[in-house]
Design a protein around this motif. Structure first.
Motif, PDB file in Angstrom:
ATOM      1  N   ARG A   1      -8.335  12.245  -7.628  1.00  0.00           N
ATOM      2  CA  ARG A   1      -8.781  10.992  -8.312  1.00  0.00           C
ATOM      3  C   ARG A   1      -9.003   9.963  -7.082  1.00  0.00           C
ATOM      4  NH1 ARG A   1      -7.658  10.418 -13.409  1.00  0.00           N
ATOM      5  NH2 ARG A   1      -7.259   8.160 -13.096  1.00  0.00           N
ATOM      6  N   ILE A   2      -9.445  10.340  -6.078  1.00  0.00           N
ATOM      7  CA  ILE A   2      -9.926   9.284  -4.938  1.00  0.00           C
ATOM      8  C   ILE A   2     -11.333   8.667  -5.523  1.00  0.00           C
ATOM      9  CG2 ILE A   2     -10.792   9.107  -2.603  1.00  0.00           C
ATOM     10  CD1 ILE A   2      -9.297  11.349  -1.897  1.00  0.00           C
ATOM     11  N   SER A   3     -11.120   7.230  -5.607  1.00  0.00           N
ATOM     12  CA  SER A   3     -12.081   6.502  -6.004  1.00  0.00           C
ATOM     13  C   SER A   3     -12.548   5.442  -5.016  1.00  0.00           C
ATOM     14  CB  SER A   3     -11.730   5.894  -7.442  1.00  0.00           C
ATOM     15  OG  SER A   3     -11.353   7.086  -8.340  1.00  0.00           O
ATOM     16  N   PHE A   4     -13.547   4.676  -5.181  1.00  0.00           N
ATOM     17  CA  PHE A   4     -13.981   3.490  -4.599  1.00  0.00           C
ATOM     18  C   PHE A   4     -13.412   2.420  -5.530  1.00  0.00           C
ATOM     19  CE2 PHE A   4     -17.547   5.773  -3.027  1.00  0.00           C
ATOM     20  CZ  PHE A   4     -17.422   5.442  -1.611  1.00  0.00           C
ATOM     21  N   MET A   5     -12.908   1.161  -4.639  1.00  0.00           N
ATOM     22  CA  MET A   5     -12.216   0.061  -5.291  1.00  0.00           C
ATOM     23  C   MET A   5     -13.355  -0.524  -6.155  1.00  0.00           C
ATOM     24  SD  MET A   5      -8.878  -0.344  -4.510  1.00  0.00           S
ATOM     25  CE  MET A   5      -8.812  -2.223  -4.359  1.00  0.00           C
ATOM     26  N   PRO A   6     -13.153  -1.328  -7.136  1.00  0.00           N
ATOM     27  CA  PRO A   6     -14.129  -1.807  -8.042  1.00  0.00           C
ATOM     28  C   PRO A   6     -15.255  -2.526  -7.408  1.00  0.00           C
ATOM     29  CG  PRO A   6     -12.060  -2.145  -9.112  1.00  0.00           C
ATOM     30  CD  PRO A   6     -12.007  -1.514  -7.802  1.00  0.00           C
ATOM     31  N   ASN A   7     -14.640  -3.570  -6.188  1.00  0.00           N
ATOM     32  CA  ASN A   7     -15.554  -4.499  -5.700  1.00  0.00           C
ATOM     33  C   ASN A   7     -16.564  -3.879  -4.674  1.00  0.00           C
ATOM     34  OD1 ASN A   7     -13.013  -4.009  -4.366  1.00  0.00           O
ATOM     35  ND2 ASN A   7     -13.699  -5.561  -2.645  1.00  0.00           N
ATOM     36  N   TYR A   8     -16.271  -2.496  -4.243  1.00  0.00           N
ATOM     37  CA  TYR A   8     -17.020  -1.971  -3.601  1.00  0.00           C
ATOM     38  C   TYR A   8     -18.037  -0.897  -4.226  1.00  0.00           C
ATOM     39  CZ  TYR A   8     -14.463  -2.678   0.928  1.00  0.00           C
ATOM     40  OH  TYR A   8     -13.962  -3.224   2.137  1.00  0.00           O
ATOM     41  N   ALA A   9     -17.419  -0.631  -5.343  1.00  0.00           N
ATOM     42  CA  ALA A   9     -18.351   0.192  -6.235  1.00  0.00           C
ATOM     43  C   ALA A   9     -19.529  -0.138  -7.071  1.00  0.00           C
ATOM     44  CB  ALA A   9     -17.444   1.050  -7.348  1.00  0.00           C
ATOM     45  N   LYS A  10     -19.306  -1.659  -7.174  1.00  0.00           N
ATOM     46  CA  LYS A  10     -20.644  -2.437  -7.774  1.00  0.00           C
ATOM     47  C   LYS A  10     -21.811  -2.309  -6.820  1.00  0.00           C
ATOM     48  CE  LYS A  10     -17.764  -5.290 -10.545  1.00  0.00           C
ATOM     49  NZ  LYS A  10     -17.350  -6.917 -10.797  1.00  0.00           N
TER      50      LYS A  10
ATOM     51  N   GLY B   1      -9.081   0.268   2.796  1.00  0.00           N
ATOM     52  CA  GLY B   1      -9.496  -1.073   1.768  1.00  0.00           C
ATOM     53  C   GLY B   1     -10.445  -0.598   1.088  1.00  0.00           C
ATOM     54  N   ALA B   2     -11.196   0.293   0.891  1.00  0.00           N
ATOM     55  CA  ALA B   2     -12.245   0.704  -0.132  1.00  0.00           C
ATOM     56  C   ALA B   2     -12.029   1.510  -0.970  1.00  0.00           C
ATOM     57  CB  ALA B   2     -13.475   1.106   0.964  1.00  0.00           C
TER      58      ALA B   2
END
Length: 573
Positions: A487-496, A568-569
């Protein structure tokens, strides 16, 4: 647009590989219906000084097929391709089976060893020799390919391996390209043993009207099943689900003499119609209207004779994608597309597309080589998502097989969000880019010991997703916030996309991923084959990598800063 114009528009691929190598990759992508050309270039393209006639080498783990290709590309108008390049495949086969491993370029040694191991274990069932070129096709080239084919068949006489050879020049590549543009999956030349009764034509298309037998349609359906309806908006709905289909069966079984009058008939899309001796030959085939008729006849037992059941049939020849789209649209607009595109309507894919749209990224939910507007797609993500779950062996299976398995499809996509899919695809691309960077050093003899080891592992056909699985597990161990690898994902502010484009995300994670992957190469060592076969090795190797990198971080503020930024990402999304 024809096939060569489409190839010349692939500026990034041509810049990455050069025109000659890019043509080989692009044409093989077309032949294999493989969307990820960057992956093909990094994984299967050879074309090194010591490749011994092997420009492209690919093994399909799922069906046991080995592809060996030689390519030729020219910017000049040449009537026929040089036959000598086809003859090089003869030498390639001899080297592949019996040549001294150390005399192959390092890029190829691991793959050659793996292929020989598979031959010894009788895991290879078919070898396809391919000569790709952008010239006219000739009998001289065909004869050279036949010689290479016969030679390889003799070399493999102690194994049950089918050997085939294919010349893919202007004519064949154009036909393949137009077939894909038309969404025609069945690309075989199909012989229809009935003569044309009537011809109609207009600019952009030609149509033939004929009568076919129920026996011919049943044989087609039994051979190709749902692939027959690839360009259709609906597939066969089944006999129990629709009364009309039961009625079609009943008429065929009880009143075959009336079937022609009672039934509306079928419409077939093809890219070429040719009449030969009272028969009609079709290059590629998709039934765009008449799926229920065909499926119903196909489900009638073989004990029932359908030769006297006659069906009115239109066959439309067309190569223009825009015209094809309208032909399909106006012939049948009622239900959903079938075959692999059935997942286009899957709730999981619809939700993912919405999430990606909200993030500003394009996500394609229709799989295929001809749909390459976005790196992010259902096709590109299924294998890295499985590897992220630790199922690296399943990830090595062919994509078409993965989509046929509801279990593997569910494993890959269920409970996944767009930010999770985005990370999996970025990680996969990142490893491809790292391998490409190291390759330049290896070729120029500037690579470190760790880089040489990693490159040797990534050059082995089946190991890329194994490395991806270990890298992901290492991230899970190195970053405390990542509680679950899959479930490793990018943080919302990085994914945009307004913050980071896909390319920017790849470049952002690459420094830390390179540090991890180099340690993976060191920890796997030379016996990575045995470790690949050990299902528990991913976690074991990841623990070793964690220990090594913890020491590196303690000694280097730069590396520590890399992982702090990455921490942080990323999150568990």
């Amino acid at each position: 647009m024809n096939y060569i114009e489409k190839f010349r528009s692939e500026a990034q691929l041509i810049h990455q590989c050069g025109a000659n190598k890019a043509f080989i990759v692009w044409a093989m992508g077309l032949y294999l219906d493989e969307q990820d050309l960057e992956d093909l270039a990094n994984t299967n393209l050879t074309d090194n000084p010591d490749d011994h006639g092997i420009d492209f080498l690919r093994y399909d783990e799922d069906d046991g097929t080995l592809y060996i290709a030689q390519g030729y590309y020219t910017t000049k108008v040449v009537a026929n391709a040089p036959a000598g390049k086809a003859a090089d495949l003869n030498a390639a086969c001899a080297w592949l089976v019996n040549g001294e491993i150390k005399k192959f370029h390092p890029d190829l040694q691991g793959s050659i060893e793996a292929i020989r191991e598979k031959l010894l274990n009788d895991e290879i069932s078919k070898v396809v020799l391919v000569y790709l070129h952008n010239c006219g096709e000739s009998m001289e080239v065909t004869n050279e390919l036949t010689t290479a084919k016969n030679h390889l068949q003799d070399l493999l006489k102690d194994h049950e391996v089918e050997v085939v050879a294919a010349q893919l020049g202007n004519e064949s590549l154009e036909r393949l390209y137009q077939n894909l543009a038309a969404n025609i999956i069945v690309k075989d030349e199909v012989e229809c043993p009935f003569s044309v009764k009537y011809i109609e034509s207009a600019p952009g298309w030609k149509a033939a009207v004929l009568t076919v037998s129920g026996q011919w349609l049943r044989d087609l359906y039994n051979k190709y099943s749902g692939d027959l309806f690839s360009a259709n908006y609906r597939g066969f709905m089944g006999n129990c689900r629709m009364k009309i289909n039961a009625g079609i069966k009943q008429t065929a079984e009880r009143k075959p003499q009336d079937f022609w009058a009672f039934n509306n008939g079928i419409t077939i899309l093809t890219t070429h119609i040719e009449e030969r001796g009272g028969k009609t030959c079709l290059s590629g085939i998709s039934i765009i209207n008449g799926a229920q008729t065909t499926g119903s006849l196909g489900s009638i037992p073989q004990s029932v004779d359908l030769n006297s059941t006659q069906i009115l049939t239109r066959v439309i020849e067309c190569s223009d994608p825009a015209t094809i789209s309208n032909i399909v649209k106006y012939n049948n607009t009622q239900n959903r597309i079938t075959a692999w595109d059935s997942f286009s309507n899957d709730p999981i894919q619809i939700q993912l597309k919405k999430e990606f749209q909200a993030l500003g990224h394009m996500y394609n939910i229709k799989r295929g080589f001809s749909n390459r507007d976005s790196i992010l797609s259902i096709d590109a993500s299924i294998q890295p998502l499985l590897a992220l779950s630790g199922k690296y062996k399943d990830a090595n299976r062919s994509k078409s097989t993965l989509f046929e398995s509801r279990t593997l499809y569910t494993e890959a996509f269920e409970h996944r969000g767009a930010r999770n899919v985005l990370f999996a695809c970025c990680l996969n691309t990142c490893l491809q880019r790292i391998k490409a960077e190291i390759k330049e050093k290896v070729v120029n003899d500037r690579a470190s010991e760790s880089e040489n080891k990693l490159y040797a592992i990534l050059s082995v056909i089946r190991c890329k997703f194994y490395v991806l699985a270990i890298v992901a597990e290492s991230l899970h161990k190195l970053l405390p916030s990542l509680r679950e690898t899959k479930r490793i994902s990018f943080m919302p502010n990085y994914a945009k996309s307004e913050a980071y484009s896909y390319e920017a995300l790849v470049e952002f994670i690459k420094p830390a991923i390179k540090v991890i992957s180099l340690q993976v190469g060191r920890c796997l060592g030379d016996d990575f084959y045995a470790k690949w076969n050990d299902g528990s090795s991913v976690e074991t190797i990841a623990s070793q990598v964690e220990t090594n990198i913890s020491s590196i971080k303690a000694a280097s503020e730069e590396v520590q800063a890399m992982f702090d930024a990455l921490s942080g990402a990323l999150c568990n999304g």
